[in-house]
Design a protein around this motif. Sequence first.
Motif, mmCIF file in Angstrom:
data_model
loop_
_atom_site.group_PDB
_atom_site.id
_atom_site.type_symbol
_atom_site.label_atom_id
_atom_site.label_comp_id
_atom_site.label_asym_id
_atom_site.label_seq_id
_atom_site.Cartn_x
_atom_site.Cartn_y
_atom_site.Cartn_z
ATOM 1 N N ASP A 155 -4.981 9.762 12.290
ATOM 2 C CA ASP A 155 -5.606 8.061 13.137
ATOM 3 C C ASP A 155 -6.448 6.797 11.957
ATOM 4 O OD1 ASP A 155 -6.451 9.790 15.406
ATOM 5 O OD2 ASP A 155 -8.601 9.666 15.269
ATOM 6 N N GLY A 156 -6.499 7.466 10.763
ATOM 7 C CA GLY A 156 -6.169 6.511 10.375
ATOM 8 C C GLY A 156 -4.771 5.604 9.970
ATOM 9 N N ASP A 157 -3.662 6.466 10.077
ATOM 10 C CA ASP A 157 -2.274 5.766 9.937
ATOM 11 C C ASP A 157 -1.788 5.199 11.179
ATOM 12 O OD1 ASP A 157 -1.609 6.931 7.476
ATOM 13 O OD2 ASP A 157 -0.821 8.573 8.238
ATOM 14 N N ILE A 158 -2.188 5.655 12.361
ATOM 15 C CA ILE A 158 -2.059 5.392 13.475
ATOM 16 C C ILE A 158 -2.629 3.964 13.752
ATOM 17 C CG2 ILE A 158 -1.941 5.704 15.809
ATOM 18 C CD1 ILE A 158 -2.198 8.601 15.730
ATOM 19 N N ASP A 159 -3.681 3.619 13.441
ATOM 20 C CA ASP A 159 -4.959 2.498 13.264
ATOM 21 C C ASP A 159 -3.966 1.161 12.859
ATOM 22 O OD1 ASP A 159 -7.213 4.046 14.880
ATOM 23 O OD2 ASP A 159 -8.138 4.503 13.376
ATOM 24 N N ALA A 160 -3.587 1.748 11.348
ATOM 25 C CA ALA A 160 -2.323 1.095 10.213
ATOM 26 C C ALA A 160 -1.457 0.283 10.698
ATOM 27 C CB ALA A 160 -1.742 1.995 9.070
ATOM 28 N N LEU A 161 -1.068 0.660 12.520
ATOM 29 C CA LEU A 161 -0.796 -0.114 13.242
ATOM 30 C C LEU A 161 -1.132 -0.840 14.027
ATOM 31 C CD1 LEU A 161 2.182 3.222 14.086
ATOM 32 C CD2 LEU A 161 2.164 1.326 12.653
ATOM 33 N N SER A 162 -2.248 -1.572 14.279
ATOM 34 C CA SER A 162 -2.967 -1.820 14.932
ATOM 35 C C SER A 162 -2.225 -3.116 16.058
ATOM 36 C CB SER A 162 -4.363 -2.679 14.139
ATOM 37 O OG SER A 162 -3.554 -2.951 13.738
ATOM 38 N N HIS A 163 -1.289 -4.189 14.381
ATOM 39 C CA HIS A 163 -0.834 -4.952 15.415
ATOM 40 C C HIS A 163 -0.254 -4.996 16.050
ATOM 41 C CE1 HIS A 163 1.990 -3.430 12.276
ATOM 42 N NE2 HIS A 163 2.210 -4.060 12.203
ATOM 43 N N PHE A 164 0.789 -3.692 16.911
ATOM 44 C CA PHE A 164 1.037 -3.373 17.723
ATOM 45 C C PHE A 164 0.420 -2.755 19.565
ATOM 46 C CE2 PHE A 164 4.330 -1.696 13.931
ATOM 47 C CZ PHE A 164 5.302 -3.283 14.753
ATOM 48 N N TRP A 165 -0.283 -2.199 18.388
ATOM 49 C CA TRP A 165 -1.173 -2.008 19.636
ATOM 50 C C TRP A 165 -2.024 -2.902 20.019
ATOM 51 C CZ3 TRP A 165 1.508 1.943 19.595
ATOM 52 C CH2 TRP A 165 1.168 2.889 18.460
ATOM 53 N N ALA B 110 0.331 -1.312 0.237
ATOM 54 C CA ALA B 110 0.295 0.453 0.081
ATOM 55 C C ALA B 110 1.048 1.393 0.012
ATOM 56 C CB ALA B 110 -0.853 -0.322 1.181
ATOM 57 N N GLU B 111 0.232 2.407 -1.012
ATOM 58 C CA GLU B 111 1.249 3.570 -0.917
ATOM 59 C C GLU B 111 0.725 4.477 0.433
ATOM 60 O OE1 GLU B 111 1.384 6.820 -3.892
ATOM 61 O OE2 GLU B 111 0.226 5.653 -4.513
ATOM 62 N N ASP B 112 2.239 4.844 0.447
ATOM 63 C CA ASP B 112 1.783 5.874 2.624
ATOM 64 C C ASP B 112 1.746 7.513 1.586
ATOM 65 O OD1 ASP B 112 2.325 6.611 4.582
ATOM 66 O OD2 ASP B 112 5.200 7.003 4.344
#
Length: 820
Positions: free
Chosen positions: A467-477, A451-453
């Motif tokens: 928040d979408g960019d932060i949510d994309a790290l959900s596997h960490f959260w 996916a493009e950044d």
Amino acid sequence: MADTSPGFYMAIKKTELYSSLWQSCDELRGGMDASQYKDYVLTMLFMKYVSDKADNDPDFLLEVPKGGSFGDMVALKGDKEIGDKINKIIGALAEENDLKGVIDVADFNDEDKLGKGKEMQDRLSKLVGIFQGLDLGANRAHGDDLLGDAYEFLMRHFATESGKSKGQFYTPAEVSQILAKVVGITKDTSQDLTVYDPTCGSGSLLLKAADQAPRGLTIYGQEMDNATSALARMNMILHDNVDASIWQDNTLSSPQWKEDDGRLKQFDFAVANPPFSFKAWSTGLNPADDEFGRFDYGIPPEKNGDYAFLLHIIKSLKSSGKGAVILPHGVLFRGNVEASIRQNLIKQGYIKGIIGLPANLFYGTGIPACIIVIDKAQASSRAGIFMVDASKGFMKDGNKNRLRAQDIHKIVDIFTHQTPLPGYARMVNYREIEDNDYNLNIPRYIDSTEAEDLHDLTAHMRGGIPDGDIDALSHFWRVFPNLRNTLFKPSDLSGYSHACIEATQVKNTILAHQEFKAFSTSSLRIYDQWEAEHLHRLESIAIDDDAKALIHTLSEDLLTRFAKADLLDKYDIYQLLMEYWKENMQDDVYVITQDGWKAGNELRTLKVAKGEKLKETPDLVINKVKYKSDLIPPSLIVARYFEEQQNTVDALQVKKDEATQAVETYIEENAGDDGLLEEAKNDKEKVTKATVTARLKALKNSLSDDDEIAVLKKCQSLFNKEAAANKAVKEAQTKLDQAVYDKYPELDERQIKELVIEDKWLATIKSDIKAEVERVTQQLANRVKTLEERYAEPLPELTTMVSELAGKVDGHLKKMGVRW
């Protein structure tokens, strides 16, 4: 201490064998390219192996006649007729064992390639001497395919050096492993089943496939090139497959393996890496009237033989047969008659799966290729084709790409279990394939693009992190649920957040967070449980144990355990162990399974012939004698038994470094153009202790150079302090080295196992896994830092700042009298 008598041999390490073999290649470079000198090196390897094997194994199937051994070659060193006589020795062995045209392909009396007179005499004498130093009969360890692995090593290097036009005789071992594992051979496969390769090259694919069955398989191969088929025959013998049937001829026009009634012989398994897009495939046959009926589904294009080989293989498989074939990607999507053939094969249900490989894996071409897996047994009930896009999993190796152990394991796991994985693998049903006009190009069915950044314009204008960019790290959260609140807080703008931590402090914040500490602890606990499970197994390694079975057990269990770990990729962990095994641990295990744990007491004396360089770096030098340890490096003994002495050496080294720094600083301050040490420089414009002493002597009776004399004496004093400090370091290090040397023969088996297993193997593996844990969290830290820095300054603030700075610059220019 080690026995250094001529009769003493420790098990030869793979890495040392490889080094010696490649040195033998150096002796032949210049007069010929790699595609030619490989025949000389591999013939010499074969002669040495057969001679050593016959001396050590009374049941060896080959006979070494009088005048036909490697020992007879050794007697020729320095002989003016060495080339002609080597040919006769090889000819005697070939005649005795029906190997004419196999091991006597290379002409050792060829002046164009090996030089004339003294040049040939010296070159061949050195070549024989290199192989003379290898004891290929001493390695008896079960599962140690020493010569087979050495052959693979040479073939890879020959293929690399041969270049694009001549590297097709070798299929990379990593690709061979995949074909061998996905073709359907299992631990229950019977030895009397057959495996076939119609374009077998040097035979590596056949051997890898046969290795998958516990007791091997019955091997059949055919190869068009005479020299390459000879390599295959030698390869079979080096791998203890003396009975393998290899034939030299064109498979498509003159297939050798047939039934009594003239039909093509059919096999249980087939593996192949045919020449890509072979233009002369129809030479010598009439495809429209093929007596074997191979082209019933269509005749391939006149100048592209990819499908000709695939159709030959399908015809050569039993009704329950399975095959795996490497072909260029073009066979998946090219049109016209190839599209028609492809459609017919799909409708027959013969294609079980397709695996897309990375580009630039093969030595004959840089184009990407795929593996087409054929399974006739399930053809009638097949509802789709399982596709894998493995094009992005590889490592760079010089100018080629190579599959890693983890890439191979992942491909095989996913394909064997038909496990769907987004962006990597899925089952594609026939309806979808039909809707795509039977085009099998993998990107049509699997989207593996990242996916493009994308930048968020609102965030750039108004500030805040989407928040979408932060949510994309959900596997960490999921693993660090509270860390998100530590790093971010909601902003006044809905859908956006602000950073709570300075970008430079993100990594330290993550590492110090309790949730990361818990993650690190739980990850290492998995390792600790694996270590506890296998510690006794490692301690129990004994002579004649199967080293390959050991690493298989260790690695598969590590992979299984880390499948349950958070954030960590089990294949990355598996790769860490396999890399360490390949680079260090396998040599250690092979030494132990050959010589026992007593090998830990041994130190080899390193000797070098006059005029030659030492091949290995010594571990210890005692009274000018150089020693090498094959199992326990001195640093491990120092760390466990001589820590205090090492601390003393380190402290003296610090003082020595300080003394050196003091000398350098003083000289720098006083040796400039006008400095008082200017006259103490030598021809190279350097001030040394000798030049200072000489200058002082020259000024001995001078009364007008007191300042210069004072500086020279100070410099001399600093040099003396440095020399004294250096002497102290050397004396302490010599004393420590002697203590370590004396410790080797004193080590009992328990101590050796502690040093090797705990201090060397397990400490390294655990350290690597710790680093992997930190690497994963570094990915999070880097992404958070990127987001913070990207949106740190909203555009209006930047505009205001630019305006303010422009105003200040304008004001300064006006004060300087500049007017616009």
